[in-house]
Design a protein around this motif. Structure first.
Motif, PDB file in Angstrom:
ATOM      1  N   MET A 152       6.286  -3.491  -2.871  1.00  0.00           N
ATOM      2  CA  MET A 152       5.516  -2.636  -1.955  1.00  0.00           C
ATOM      3  C   MET A 152       5.150  -1.359  -2.710  1.00  0.00           C
ATOM      4  O   MET A 152       6.018  -0.680  -3.252  1.00  0.00           O
ATOM      5  N   TYR A 153       3.840  -1.072  -2.757  1.00  0.00           N
ATOM      6  CA  TYR A 153       3.358   0.136  -3.429  1.00  0.00           C
ATOM      7  C   TYR A 153       3.164   1.231  -2.386  1.00  0.00           C
ATOM      8  O   TYR A 153       2.664   0.972  -1.287  1.00  0.00           O
ATOM      9  N   VAL A 154       3.538   2.442  -2.755  1.00  0.00           N
ATOM     10  CA  VAL A 154       3.356   3.586  -1.848  1.00  0.00           C
ATOM     11  C   VAL A 154       2.267   4.467  -2.462  1.00  0.00           C
ATOM     12  O   VAL A 154       2.451   5.021  -3.546  1.00  0.00           O
ATOM     13  N   ILE A 155       1.127   4.543  -1.756  1.00  0.00           N
ATOM     14  CA  ILE A 155      -0.010   5.294  -2.323  1.00  0.00           C
ATOM     15  C   ILE A 155      -0.217   6.587  -1.537  1.00  0.00           C
ATOM     16  O   ILE A 155      -0.725   6.566  -0.401  1.00  0.00           O
ATOM     17  N   PRO A 156       0.134   7.732  -2.126  1.00  0.00           N
ATOM     18  CA  PRO A 156      -0.234   8.999  -1.486  1.00  0.00           C
ATOM     19  C   PRO A 156      -1.686   9.293  -1.849  1.00  0.00           C
ATOM     20  O   PRO A 156      -2.036   9.257  -3.022  1.00  0.00           O
ATOM     21  N   VAL A 158       1.019   2.147   2.454  1.00  0.00           N
ATOM     22  CA  VAL A 158       1.902   1.195   1.773  1.00  0.00           C
ATOM     23  C   VAL A 158       1.198  -0.148   1.787  1.00  0.00           C
ATOM     24  O   VAL A 158       0.531  -0.509   2.761  1.00  0.00           O
ATOM     25  N   THR A 159       1.312  -0.870   0.690  1.00  0.00           N
ATOM     26  CA  THR A 159       0.590  -2.146   0.563  1.00  0.00           C
ATOM     27  C   THR A 159       1.313  -3.056  -0.417  1.00  0.00           C
ATOM     28  O   THR A 159       2.020  -2.568  -1.306  1.00  0.00           O
ATOM     29  N   ASP A 160       1.101  -4.344  -0.277  1.00  0.00           N
ATOM     30  CA  ASP A 160       1.666  -5.271  -1.266  1.00  0.00           C
ATOM     31  C   ASP A 160       0.567  -5.811  -2.170  1.00  0.00           C
ATOM     32  O   ASP A 160       0.728  -6.870  -2.775  1.00  0.00           O
ATOM     33  N   SER A 161      -0.558  -5.079  -2.277  1.00  0.00           N
ATOM     34  CA  SER A 161      -1.676  -5.558  -3.090  1.00  0.00           C
ATOM     35  C   SER A 161      -2.004  -4.583  -4.218  1.00  0.00           C
ATOM     36  O   SER A 161      -2.330  -3.415  -3.967  1.00  0.00           O
ATOM     37  N   VAL A 170      -5.521  -3.343  -3.876  1.00  0.00           N
ATOM     38  CA  VAL A 170      -5.682  -2.190  -2.987  1.00  0.00           C
ATOM     39  C   VAL A 170      -5.339  -0.904  -3.734  1.00  0.00           C
ATOM     40  O   VAL A 170      -6.070   0.093  -3.670  1.00  0.00           O
ATOM     41  N   VAL A 171      -4.246  -0.925  -4.485  1.00  0.00           N
ATOM     42  CA  VAL A 171      -3.849   0.282  -5.226  1.00  0.00           C
ATOM     43  C   VAL A 171      -4.987   0.700  -6.158  1.00  0.00           C
ATOM     44  O   VAL A 171      -5.391   1.873  -6.204  1.00  0.00           O
ATOM     45  N   LEU A 172      -5.527  -0.263  -6.900  1.00  0.00           N
ATOM     46  CA  LEU A 172      -6.537   0.075  -7.909  1.00  0.00           C
ATOM     47  C   LEU A 172      -7.846   0.535  -7.265  1.00  0.00           C
ATOM     48  O   LEU A 172      -8.523   1.421  -7.770  1.00  0.00           O
ATOM     49  N   VAL A 193      -8.877  -3.058   4.361  1.00  0.00           N
ATOM     50  CA  VAL A 193      -7.572  -2.764   3.734  1.00  0.00           C
ATOM     51  C   VAL A 193      -7.517  -1.483   2.903  1.00  0.00           C
ATOM     52  O   VAL A 193      -6.424  -0.999   2.608  1.00  0.00           O
ATOM     53  N   LEU A 194      -8.673  -0.962   2.502  1.00  0.00           N
ATOM     54  CA  LEU A 194      -8.663   0.354   1.846  1.00  0.00           C
ATOM     55  C   LEU A 194      -8.612   1.345   2.999  1.00  0.00           C
ATOM     56  O   LEU A 194      -9.633   1.801   3.509  1.00  0.00           O
ATOM     57  N   LEU A 195      -7.405   1.641   3.432  1.00  0.00           N
ATOM     58  CA  LEU A 195      -7.247   2.264   4.750  1.00  0.00           C
ATOM     59  C   LEU A 195      -7.776   3.693   4.803  1.00  0.00           C
ATOM     60  O   LEU A 195      -7.959   4.260   5.875  1.00  0.00           O
TER      61      LEU A 195
END
Ligand code: OXD
Ligand code: MN
Length: 647
Positions: free
Chosen positions: A115-119, A136-139, A142-144, A203-205
């Protein structure tokens, strides 16, 4: 290791982890090293395909599942305790029920995963406009993408501080099961939950979910506006700059207008267009009594098909490095990308967006199922790549707006451009917008539907209250921007576009801004508002249709500036039916008054009858449905300029 001491952030991350049960948790610090490592990991797992480093440095291709290619409006919910607060045109679910449902779906879904936490920050970190979120996401995808579309990392946690607030975003891919896909918004809890999708808009919230749905709700309560608008700056030959925000429905050319290259003779005189944003504007009242806007995003999530060096040179240039492509085709001869409309030549060896070899011999441009790229395929490109990005892009105060423009795809009725009589009438025009649907959302395309202010899929609360908020905002500004409506898509009887669009839209922009100064140029007052005198729009050096032997003349312009009262009388009935049958209630009286004026202005007395009474708009419903038959499909544009339909 956690990068903050903020208890609310830590609690949110902990409760998300307790629910989804990931094997490990990674905090995104925003460092180049971390992003590089994630790209490598995604390439190794096949989530991303590395493209030709010489031709497209640091660029990647991603393919979604075939069931997951667009926003899903019918699975997107506004979860307010009272149903009526979400309003009649949003899908609603009770917040408790929505939580239970998505908790059930997400429980244990990250087992064996990270699980990635993206601030992240929407807006320049530390600016008065900025608002922060934690997704928070498992992708990794999404992070990139979030790393391109927003400002991410430790600096955001520092700005949130020990006690600061943020929007909570929980995303879990789960099995990407379309039947269990939900995009839930809890405006009263500053929270978003998205499950079973990996498509950007779902998903890019930070984008549609936060910067429009949740932010529009915050804006209503806090006295500002979150709008589905591009922002552009026009620089005049003497260096003066004026800014415009424009709302068009998805995939109707916002990116093209925002990055427009003016016709040659404008460039020679020294005119320039600079892009501040292509999709979202946050707008506040400035100390000077004007409206000021920022683009809260940091990149472009643009529609690829139709983008080429003629239709949008600047967008194409923006995709040449550091870009993630989604669902475009892969040219295997040189490991670059291709999509319909990128070039006239079709690639010889190519893999389509579903991952299968593409047979160009079977390609039929009128049959979407034969396309190599999905019609809603996208590029996620950093704004800093854009050759015409505005020097004000990172301005903390934003830019002052001279004009607001509404527009949609309308084959008939709506003239090329007209101006509202005043702010409230402008709000009426925005509220009455309709446009043909596009591939940006699932469902049929080319169907005319109402899309007020291009916010139908994005207003996080009751549309009637949203209109009221617009009226209230107008009352707060001493010098409000002037409001206009444009239509680049008018068609002749044979279905040909009557206006070239793209760079030539500069000609219309110039007229719009001439109406905004202290001594505005004259205009014709018509039943629907102010329409240009045809001679006041510069059509010099316009080569449209010359190849077809029908050059664009003053008469061509007059034709697309016509206001046909009979058609507008029908349009007024249609608007009344939409208000009564779809929005139903909470429509401000100011808008009913504008509708009554429109009806009265368009009233055509029957021949050989005594003068009739003026018609008035009234609440009791006319029973027309909020649907019109599918508009005739637009054939390709004229031979003079072959263009795609996103001008
Ligand atoms: C978008 C949309 O992606 O409006 O911007 O769908
Ligand atoms: Mn959009």
């Amino acid at each position: 290791m956690a990068l903050t001491k903020n208890k609310k952030v830590l609690d949110f991350v902990e409760s998300s982890a307790n629910l989804a049960q990931p094997n490990n948790i990674v905090w995104i610090d925003g460092s180049a090293a971390q992003i590089k490592a994630l790209k490598e990991e995604a390439v190794k797992s096949g989530e991303l395909i590395k493209l030709n480093e010489n031709l497209l440095p640091d660029c990647y291709l991603h393919r979604t599942k075939v069931n997951d290619v667009a926003r899903v409006e019918d699975r997107t919910f506004i979860c307010t305790p009272k149903k009526e607060d979400a309003g009649p045109i949003n899908y609603w679910m009770d917040p408790r029920e929505a939580r239970e449902l998505t908790n059930e779906i997400a429980r244990g879904s990250m087992k064996g995963r990270t699980m990635y936490v993206i601030p992240y920050s929407m807006g320049v970190v530390g600016s008065p406009f900025a608002k922060y979120g934690i997704e928070v996401t498992d992708s990794i995808y999404v992070v990139l993408n979030m790393n391109i579309m927003t400002r991410v990392g430790k600096k955001v946690l520092d700005a949130i501080g020990k006690n600061g607030d943020f929007i909570k975003g929980f995303h879990a891919k789960c099995d990407v099961d379309a039947d269990k896909r939900y995009i839930m918004h809890f405006p009263e809890e500053n929270s978003i939950v998205s499950v079973n999708s990996a498509y950007g808009g779902n998903v890019l919230l930070g984008k549609k979910c936060f910067a429009l749905r949740i932010a529009s709700y915050l804006g209503k309560n806090e006295g500002w506006m979150a709008e589905h608008m591009l922002i552009l700056g026009v620089t005049y030959p003497d260096g003066e700059k004026k800014y415009v925000a424009a709302a068009f429905p998805s995939a109707c050319g916002k990116t093209n207008l925002a990055m427009l290259i003016p016709p040659k003779h404008y460039l020679e005189k020294g005119f320039k267009i600079e892009c501040v944003g292509d999709d979202i504007a946050w707008i506040r009242v400035g100390k000077d009594g004007r409206l000021w806007a920022v683009n809260p995003e940091n990149g472009f999530f643009g529609v690829a098909p139709g983008t080429n060096e003629h239709s949008n040179y600047n967008a194409l240039e923006s995709t040449k490095r550091g870009t993630i492509f989604t669902n475009v085709a892969l040219n295997t001869d040189n490991m670059t990308v291709w999509w319909e409309g990128l070039s006239k030549e079709l690639p010889e060896h190519c893999i389509d967006w579903t991952g299968k070899p593409w047979n160009s011999e079977k390609f039929d441009k009128h049959d979407k199922s034969t396309c190599a790229a999905h019609p809603n395929s996208r590029f996620t490109a950093p704004a800093e790549n854009c050759p015409c990005v505005s020097p004000d892009f990172n301005s903390k105060e934003g830019v002052p707006l001279s004009a607001i423009i509404f527009g949609g795809r309308r084959a008939s009725t709506t003239p090329l451009v007209y101006q509202s009589r005043d702010w409230n009438h402008g709000v009426f025009i925005g509220s009455a917008m309709s446009s043909e649907t596009t591939a940006a959302a699932t469902g049929a395309t080319g169907v005319l539907r109402h899309d007020p202010m291009a916010m139908k899929p994005f207003a996080g609360y009751h549309m009637g209250d949203y209109f009221k908020h617009w009226i209230d905002m107008g009352a707060k500004v001493k010098n409000p921007p002037k409001i206009f409506n444009v239509n680049w898509f008018r068609q002749d009887a044979d279905g040909n576009f009557m206006w070239p669009g793209f760079g030539d839209n500069m000609r219309v922009l110039e007229w719009i801004l001439k109406r905004c100064g202290d001594s505005p140029i004259d205009a014709e007052e018509t039943a629907i508002g102010y329409v240009p005198k045809a001679e006041d729009i510069d059509i010099s050096e316009l080569d449209y249709n010359i190849a077809e032997g029908k050059p664009f003349t003053l008469d061509s312009l007059k034709e697309i500036l016509t206001v046909d009262k009979e058609k507008w009388s029908k349009e007024a009935e249609e608007i009344e039916a939409y208000y009564n049958n779809s929005i139903k209630d909470r429509i401000p009286q100011e808008l009913w008054d504008c509708l009554a004026t429109l009806k009265a202005n368009c009233y055509v007395a029957p021949v050989a009858e005594k003068p009739a009474k003026k018609a008035a708009a009234k609440k009791p419903a006319a029973k027309t449905a909020d649907k019109k038959p599918a508009a005739k499909k637009a054939p390709a544009k004229t031979a003079a300029k072959k263009t795609t339909a996103k001008k």
